[in-house]
Each structure stands twice: as C-alpha cells, then as structure tokens.
Write an enzyme that holds these catalytic residues in place. Structure first.
Site, PDB file in Angstrom:
ATOM      1  N   CYS A  79      71.484  97.150  76.178  1.00 30.25           N
ATOM      2  CA  CYS A  79      72.110  98.326  76.783  1.00 30.25           C
ATOM      3  C   CYS A  79      72.855  97.857  78.020  1.00 30.25           C
ATOM      4  CB  CYS A  79      71.065  99.376  77.151  1.00 30.25           C
ATOM      5  SG  CYS A  79      71.758 100.778  78.049  1.00 30.25           S
ATOM      6  N   ASN A 204      75.850 102.333  66.145  1.00 32.55           N
ATOM      7  CA  ASN A 204      76.551 103.070  67.185  1.00 32.55           C
ATOM      8  C   ASN A 204      77.998 103.264  66.732  1.00 32.55           C
ATOM      9  OD1 ASN A 204      74.412 102.852  69.406  1.00 32.55           O
ATOM     10  ND2 ASN A 204      74.717 100.724  68.838  1.00 32.55           N
ATOM     11  N   GLU A 222      75.575 107.381  70.013  1.00 35.79           N
ATOM     12  CA  GLU A 222      74.688 106.214  70.115  1.00 35.79           C
ATOM     13  C   GLU A 222      73.471 106.335  69.201  1.00 35.79           C
ATOM     14  OE1 GLU A 222      72.548 103.565  73.645  1.00 35.79           O
ATOM     15  OE2 GLU A 222      73.668 105.375  74.146  1.00 35.79           O
ATOM     16  N   CYS A 231      78.248 104.400  76.750  1.00 35.16           N
ATOM     17  CA  CYS A 231      77.433 103.336  76.159  1.00 35.16           C
ATOM     18  C   CYS A 231      78.075 102.017  76.565  1.00 35.16           C
ATOM     19  CB  CYS A 231      77.377 103.490  74.642  1.00 35.16           C
ATOM     20  SG  CYS A 231      76.534 102.119  73.804  1.00 35.16           S
TER      21      CYS A 231
END
Length: 325
Positions: A79, A204, A222, A231
């Site tokens: 992330c 995603n 996402e 994101c």
C-alpha cells in the site's frame, strides 16, 4: 492499546504498532480487529480503509515491517499511501530520514520529502517490484501479458493494461465521462466477486484520464476496500502505464497525479536490466492519536476510546482546497 489515525491522499488507516498491544494478536484476531475498527458504519470514528500493522523487521537493515490489513480483513501485499504514513511513524520513532521498510515482497526505500504545504508533511517511497507477467498477477485471460488491449469478457470496448506492483492492477485510460460513470464499478465488482475466471483472487481496477502533459487523474476501485479516495500503488502503476503508452512523457519525468482525495507526485525509473520501479511522493498525515482497551476493540466497543486530534487534517483540507483554485 495506542494507535494513530493517518492518511495519504485521504486513503485512511489506523497505524497499529505491535509493541502497543496489551497482548499479542493471532492472525484471526488481527483480521477481526481490522474488520471491527474499519467498518464505515460501526467502526472507530467513521472507520478506515485498513489497518497498518507495524512490527520489527527481519534484521537491522530495515527500520520496521508494515503489513496491510484491508477493511474486510484480507491482507494486501503493498500500500503506497499507507507506506508513506508508516515511514513517517518509523522516522519519528527512530530519528531517521532515509531508510528501508520491510513489506510482504520487498524491503523498500523511503525518505522524508519537502512538505506539500504548512502542516502537510510528505514522504517519498519506493514502489516495486514491477511485473507484467500473468502468473504474478494471478491473471487468467489466455495471454502471458495484457498491455493496452481489450478484454472481451468484460463486455467493453475499453483497452486495459495489467501490471503487478506487486499487488495486481488493471488500468484503462478513458475520457472524463467514462471516468466518472458507472463502468468502473461494474467491471471492478465483477472482477472482485471471488468467482470470476479472469482474476479469481481479485484485482485493483483504475480508470485514468490524461489532464495535461505529465498530469493525470486516477480513480480506483480497490480490492478488499471498494471505491477509495486514493490508492498509492494504483497511482504508481497508472503513471508507469502512462509513460509506456503516451509519447508525451518518459521515464524520470515528474508526474502530477490527481485523485479524489488530493494529489501526489510520481516518477517512473528504469534500471539497467530493463525493470521498472516508481517513486511515490505525497502527504503522510497524522489525523489523531487514539487510545482504547484492546478487549473493547475486539468486541467493536469504541465508546470509551480517546481521540485526540492533531490539527493536521485541517491543514490538509486547506491544501486540497487550494489545488482546486
């Protein structure tokens, strides 16, 4: 139990350091805790997109390890927005400005960056490894890679590129009407239903609009979260695909990426062996310091939690408002 509410481009999380727990969590308990904390209706102070679980790293070469537990309890391999906030947290804990953070697939370089505005601290983080291979994407479309091609099973004339960074992304460059329409939700919901044959583990999905040379807008659905304000890995992957498909830009150009939650800067790099990696530069905002009983949190009872605002959210909102002027 002490936590931080944080965000990068309004992609929001709770940073949960393992050292702050009353007692260690099992994997099942960690998943349950994330679900309880992050629920947008019943979670802590409006919930979050996920929990960033911070532990010690594999050795002294890294300042710590980040695990990303999504709001639904699933675990993401990376992330980018979260990594910026964890980098800032580890920076303040260890007095470092340039170091590495362990993630699921790689130890990534992070460093402090100039603030975006007063009260809007920023960090620059590495996004890698990058792969276009179907096996790394867990993609089953009958091809070894997908670069700017239609996917008939999606019932659309849109062209897609699939890339893992290392979590999987499916990216399509579209016009503004398509960007804001319902097609993104339709496609992404199907590809994340756990039953489709193309991406059975989910993916995603991002729609991207080119606003100007080296300026794009990215809207993302996402995996494990749904529509998100931003994101980080999607914006990095979209920047890479932009640099590959559009002759107006190239590697090492600084790209401005607008998202529903604000803005980041990206830069695509290419190594001598031909592989790519990206720099993701954006805010790392600490919204509030949180303290609550671990047993209460496990039950989803947040009535006794203390929530102390830092004031950084107001500064960030002023920054975003100025972007729109």
């Amino acid at each position: 139990m002490k936590m931080l509410k944080v965000h990068g481009s309004n992609n929001d999380f709770f940073i949960l350091p393992a050292a702050n727990l009353t007692k260690p969590l099992s994997e099942a308990e960690l998943k349950l805790l994330a679900q309880k904390l992050c629920d947008r209706k019943s979670g802590l102070h409006g919930g979050a997109d996920g929990v960033l679980y911070v532990t010690s790293g594999h050795d002294a070469s890294v300042a710590g390890k980040m695990r990303v537990i999504n709001a639904d309890g699933s675990e993401a391999s990376m992330c980018g927005n979260g990594l910026r906030t964890v980098a800032r947290y580890l920076s303040t804990q260890n007095g470092l400005t340039d170091f590495k953070v362990e993630t699921m697939h790689a130890d990534l370089e992070v460093k402090a960056a100039p603030a975006f505005a007063k009260g809007v601290p920023a960090f620059d983080v590495e996004i890698s490894p990058v792969s276009f291979k179907a096996e790394d994407l867990l993609m089953h479309i009958g091809k070894e890679q997908l670069i700017n091609e239609t996917v008939p099973q999606l019932g659309s004339n849109l062209k897609f590129t699939a890339v893992a960074v290392p979590n999987p992304h499916l990216i399509s460059f579209v016009d503004h009407e398509t960007l804001m329409g319902e097609e993104l939700g339709r496609i992404a919901t199907y590809l994340n239903d756990g039953q489709n044959p193309l991406f059975p583990d989910g993916v995603n999905v991002s729609f991207v609009e080119v606003l100007a040379t080296n300026k794009i807008f990215v809207r993302t659905y996402e995996r494990g979260v749904g529509y998100t304000n931003a994101c980080g890995t999607a914006m990095s992957a979209s920047s890479l695909v932009y640099s590959l498909l559009y002759p107006e830009t190239s590697v090492e150009d600084l790209i401005t990426v607008i998202n529903p939650g604000g803005m980041v800067k990206t830069k695509v790099h290419q190594r001598q062996d031909g592989s790519y990696w990206m720099s993701l530069i954006g805010n790392a905002s600490f919204v509030a310091k949180v303290e609550l009983e671990q047993a209460d949190a496990m039950q989803g009872d947040f009535t006794k939690a203390t929530w102390n605002e830092t004031g950084e959210q107001a500064a960030y909102e002023e920054f975003v408002a100025n972007l729109k002027k």
